[in-house]
Design a protein around this motif. Sequence first.
Motif, PDB file in Angstrom:
ATOM      1  N   LEU A 232       0.829  -1.193   0.000  1.00 57.49           N
ATOM      2  CA  LEU A 232       0.000   0.000   0.000  1.00 57.49           C
ATOM      3  C   LEU A 232       0.868   1.250   0.000  1.00 57.49           C
ATOM      4  N   LEU A 233       0.455   2.228  -0.787  1.00 57.06           N
ATOM      5  CA  LEU A 233       1.145   3.513  -0.867  1.00 57.06           C
ATOM      6  C   LEU A 233       0.143   4.625  -0.605  1.00 57.06           C
ATOM      7  N   GLY A 234       0.472   5.518   0.323  1.00 58.66           N
ATOM      8  CA  GLY A 234      -0.406   6.642   0.622  1.00 58.66           C
ATOM      9  C   GLY A 234       0.388   7.904   0.881  1.00 58.66           C
ATOM     10  N   ARG A 235      -0.327   8.942   1.197  1.00 60.75           N
ATOM     11  CA  ARG A 235       0.272  10.214   1.582  1.00 60.75           C
ATOM     12  C   ARG A 235      -0.402  10.677   2.859  1.00 60.75           C
ATOM     13  N   ALA A 236       0.353  11.355   3.696  1.00 59.06           N
ATOM     14  CA  ALA A 236      -0.203  11.796   4.977  1.00 59.06           C
ATOM     15  C   ALA A 236       0.428  13.116   5.395  1.00 59.06           C
ATOM     16  N   PHE A 237      -0.356  13.886   6.126  1.00 59.62           N
ATOM     17  CA  PHE A 237       0.211  15.021   6.861  1.00 59.62           C
ATOM     18  C   PHE A 237       0.775  14.470   8.163  1.00 59.62           C
ATOM     19  N   ILE A 238       2.014  14.849   8.476  1.00 62.51           N
ATOM     20  CA  ILE A 238       2.656  14.427   9.712  1.00 62.51           C
ATOM     21  C   ILE A 238       3.154  15.667  10.443  1.00 62.51           C
ATOM     22  N   PRO A 239       2.778  15.851  11.706  1.00 60.35           N
ATOM     23  CA  PRO A 239       3.198  17.049  12.450  1.00 60.35           C
ATOM     24  C   PRO A 239       4.717  17.251  12.396  1.00 60.35           C
ATOM     25  N   GLY A 240       5.108  18.503  12.239  1.00 59.82           N
ATOM     26  CA  GLY A 240       6.519  18.842  12.175  1.00 59.82           C
ATOM     27  C   GLY A 240       7.098  18.805  10.790  1.00 59.82           C
ATOM     28  N   CYS A 241       6.333  18.336   9.806  1.00 62.99           N
ATOM     29  CA  CYS A 241       6.802  18.277   8.419  1.00 62.99           C
ATOM     30  C   CYS A 241       6.087  19.342   7.599  1.00 62.99           C
ATOM     31  N   THR A 242       6.829  20.040   6.784  1.00 62.39           N
ATOM     32  CA  THR A 242       6.245  21.136   6.011  1.00 62.39           C
ATOM     33  C   THR A 242       5.543  20.654   4.750  1.00 62.39           C
ATOM     34  N   HIS A 243       5.768  19.406   4.369  1.00 63.91           N
ATOM     35  CA  HIS A 243       5.198  18.884   3.132  1.00 63.91           C
ATOM     36  C   HIS A 243       4.575  17.522   3.390  1.00 63.91           C
ATOM     37  N   PRO A 244       3.662  17.072   2.533  1.00 57.57           N
ATOM     38  CA  PRO A 244       3.077  15.736   2.694  1.00 57.57           C
ATOM     39  C   PRO A 244       4.160  14.663   2.641  1.00 57.57           C
ATOM     40  N   ARG A 245       3.948  13.594   3.401  1.00 55.94           N
ATOM     41  CA  ARG A 245       4.901  12.485   3.444  1.00 55.94           C
ATOM     42  C   ARG A 245       4.285  11.251   2.780  1.00 55.94           C
ATOM     43  N   LEU A 246       5.136  10.445   2.190  1.00 58.91           N
ATOM     44  CA  LEU A 246       4.707   9.175   1.623  1.00 58.91           C
ATOM     45  C   LEU A 246       4.689   8.128   2.735  1.00 58.91           C
ATOM     46  N   VAL A 247       3.630   7.327   2.767  1.00 60.88           N
ATOM     47  CA  VAL A 247       3.495   6.345   3.840  1.00 60.88           C
ATOM     48  C   VAL A 247       3.063   4.998   3.286  1.00 60.88           C
ATOM     49  N   THR A 248       3.309   3.952   4.068  1.00 59.97           N
ATOM     50  CA  THR A 248       2.810   2.624   3.764  1.00 59.97           C
ATOM     51  C   THR A 248       2.309   1.998   5.056  1.00 59.97           C
ATOM     52  N   VAL A 249       1.658   0.840   4.935  1.00 61.43           N
ATOM     53  CA  VAL A 249       1.091   0.135   6.092  1.00 61.43           C
ATOM     54  C   VAL A 249       1.814  -1.191   6.262  1.00 61.43           C
ATOM     55  N   ARG A 250       2.307  -1.437   7.494  1.00 58.52           N
ATOM     56  CA  ARG A 250       2.940  -2.710   7.821  1.00 58.52           C
ATOM     57  C   ARG A 250       2.482  -3.134   9.207  1.00 58.52           C
ATOM     58  N   ASP A 251       1.955  -4.334   9.291  1.00 59.63           N
ATOM     59  CA  ASP A 251       1.487  -4.845  10.586  1.00 59.63           C
ATOM     60  C   ASP A 251       0.532  -3.866  11.261  1.00 59.63           C
ATOM     61  N   ARG A 252      -0.341  -3.257  10.447  1.00 62.56           N
ATOM     62  CA  ARG A 252      -1.379  -2.317  10.914  1.00 62.56           C
ATOM     63  C   ARG A 252      -0.777  -1.086  11.572  1.00 62.56           C
ATOM     64  N   LYS A 253       0.424  -0.729  11.116  1.00 64.47           N
ATOM     65  CA  LYS A 253       1.091   0.491  11.555  1.00 64.47           C
ATOM     66  C   LYS A 253       1.475   1.313  10.324  1.00 64.47           C
ATOM     67  N   ILE A 254       1.541   2.622  10.499  1.00 62.20           N
ATOM     68  CA  ILE A 254       1.905   3.524   9.413  1.00 62.20           C
ATOM     69  C   ILE A 254       3.397   3.842   9.493  1.00 62.20           C
ATOM     70  N   PHE A 255       4.062   3.743   8.339  1.00 64.99           N
ATOM     71  CA  PHE A 255       5.482   4.068   8.247  1.00 64.99           C
ATOM     72  C   PHE A 255       5.704   5.147   7.192  1.00 64.99           C
ATOM     73  N   ASP A 256       6.533   6.137   7.523  1.00 62.21           N
ATOM     74  CA  ASP A 256       6.937   7.184   6.593  1.00 62.21           C
ATOM     75  C   ASP A 256       8.068   6.631   5.734  1.00 62.21           C
ATOM     76  N   ILE A 257       7.872   6.584   4.402  1.00 60.32           N
ATOM     77  CA  ILE A 257       8.882   6.035   3.496  1.00 60.32           C
ATOM     78  C   ILE A 257       9.394   7.093   2.521  1.00 60.32           C
TER      79      ILE A 257
END
Length: 384
Positions: free
Chosen positions: A12-37
């Motif tokens: 899975l590939l997604g995008r998310a707003f993450i506090p402290g980041c000025t731009h959207p981050r790319l994320v994936t799902v592993r073991d029902r957890k979100i990881f910034d990639i």
Amino acid sequence: MTEDLVPSEGVLLGRAFIPGCTHPRLVTVRDRKIFDITTADAPTSRDICELGNPAAYVESIKGRHIGPLSDILDESWNGARDGSRPYLLSPVDLQAVKASGVTFVVSLLERVIEEQAAGDPSKAADLRNEITALVGADLSQIEPGSDAAMEVKKALIEKGVWSQYLEVGIGPDAEIFTKCQPMASVGFGADVGLHPVSKWNNPEPEVALIVSSKGEIVGATLGNDVNLRDVEGRSALLLGKAKDNNASAALGPFIRLFDSGFGLDDVKALELTMTVTGEDGFVLDGASSMSEISRPPEKLVAATVGSHHQYPDGFVLYLGTMFAPIKDRDTKGGGFTHKLGDVVAISTPALGTLKNRVQLSTQCAPWSYGASHLMRDLAKAGLL
């Protein structure tokens, strides 16, 4: 928010707003957890989708743990989105957002009804009976552009019910249009917008393909192609006003990238369900079966990209829907139209659930972060 809104398998590939980041981050799902990639090698969704093997790349990135999937789904749906917690965005960024229309027979006939009703929903019920009787032939068995289709076209012209929608429904050329600009789509949990002039409108549950600049289909996601039936019914030349408004294109929750366990054949077999739940207690259930599409997805992609038209950043392509709501909501014969506050949930196990709340486009969060902002922020972060 339950985790079953997101597939339990696949890349899975997604995008998310993450506090402290000025731009959207790319994320994936592993073991029902979100990881910034997010990396400098591929800092955008577009960049990953341009790689030779996007799924393998996503799996190869260790990433940074952001938090439980359930927490981020909760913030995306009911959170304040005030910048204090992560939340999901549309999973695409620089890709063009295109759509194909009139690709299912049921929706084809409803488009004809819209046109004949000139945008007046009170005329729809009588026209539906009249046109269905006139058409007669089972259009679902006709290959668009074939000799048989041209014979049906000839017969319908003689009956006086030929339409521009029948032209793209069974004629040789597919309808491909621009749904919104790059960076303008919204994701899971965001409000979706209706233009304030519309009084007859509906959701359109669809599968959307993710296509690279080379025309290669690299993944799929869910989409809501919000539609203004009265505006388009007045004139097909108002398609831009009917389709492209603030927050009128929803995608997500994630792109499921193609790999050995999921590909185009799986997309062609998907069964979508949709539920609209109103604050007035009204519930509308619908479905769309990809097996009943009249133009194969790969042909719709070929109609979009090729020597006749290039997309250097790739594109997303909504594939259309067989869903056409006719259930009466307020008055007999009045059919369905949205009310503000409606919750639309579009689901299929392989892609998850796309869930959004309906508002006026003038009340949705304004689109203020475009491609130029993303490029500047990525450059400041040393990712370009």
